[in-house]
Design an enzyme around this catalytic site. Sequence first.
Site, short mmCIF file in Angstrom:
data_model
loop_
_atom_site.label_atom_id
_atom_site.label_comp_id
_atom_site.label_asym_id
_atom_site.label_seq_id
_atom_site.Cartn_x
_atom_site.Cartn_y
_atom_site.Cartn_z
N CYS A 190 97.51 18.59 67.41
CA CYS A 190 98.33 18.01 68.41
C CYS A 190 97.53 17.32 69.70
O CYS A 190 97.14 16.31 69.25
CB CYS A 190 98.81 19.46 69.21
SG CYS A 190 100.34 19.06 70.23
N HIS B 159 102.04 21.47 64.96
CA HIS B 159 101.20 22.70 64.97
C HIS B 159 101.35 23.44 63.53
O HIS B 159 102.23 24.12 63.37
CB HIS B 159 101.68 23.69 65.96
CG HIS B 159 101.18 23.27 67.31
ND1 HIS B 159 100.12 23.48 67.80
CD2 HIS B 159 101.86 22.75 68.25
CE1 HIS B 159 99.92 23.01 69.00
NE2 HIS B 159 101.11 22.57 69.28
N GLU C 176 99.72 25.85 62.54
CA GLU C 176 99.76 27.28 62.73
C GLU C 176 100.93 27.78 63.01
O GLU C 176 100.93 28.95 63.08
CB GLU C 176 98.51 27.73 63.63
CG GLU C 176 98.80 27.36 64.95
CD GLU C 176 98.65 26.10 65.63
OE1 GLU C 176 98.82 26.03 66.82
OE2 GLU C 176 98.64 24.98 64.98
#
Length: 196
Positions: free
Chosen positions: A77, A178, A180
Amino acid sequence: MNIVIIDTGCANLTSIQVAIKHLGYNSIITDNPSIILKAKKIFLPGVGTAAAVMKVLQKKNIINIIKELKQNVLGICLGMQLFFNFSEESNGIKTLGVMKYPVLRLKDTNLSLPHIGWNQIKFQIAHPLFKNIPNYSRFYFVHSYIVPINEYTLSTTTYGINFSSIIQKNNFFGVQFHPEKSGNIGSQLLKNFLEI
């Protein structure tokens, strides 16, 4: 494998560490230059403003260390945006300058900002980072600034306009989304990065 998440003082450090742990790897969150330099793989996360994170990196005296890394680094990001040389954020801020392009404010009058939610990526070339990831897979985005499409662009995404969603220059990789927070497909991308 020695995996380092650079401590940028951001909120998402632990969620990245947990995502890596789910893949069977241990990682350390640190700003210690000697530990960073010995790492096999490095993550540069970023949440918030470019100005705030650059200030943290400056205070920790690790800007030049990051710029000169020879290991594979994944910017996530804002972390990806910091690899470029300038951001329009905060009336203009100088960033790491690994790649000589500006980061621009995402302008679109018809769509809400920031760009939040799931969106598709479109591959520009075949790449080991995309192993077992179908083209047009959806990842989770949260951002108001973009990297224009350039020679380092590996994938693009459309939100009003097309922008770079994955980039690479030599050992520097970046994702605008993202991984994750992107479920199984995000895990696969992290796994691919760790195995390159």
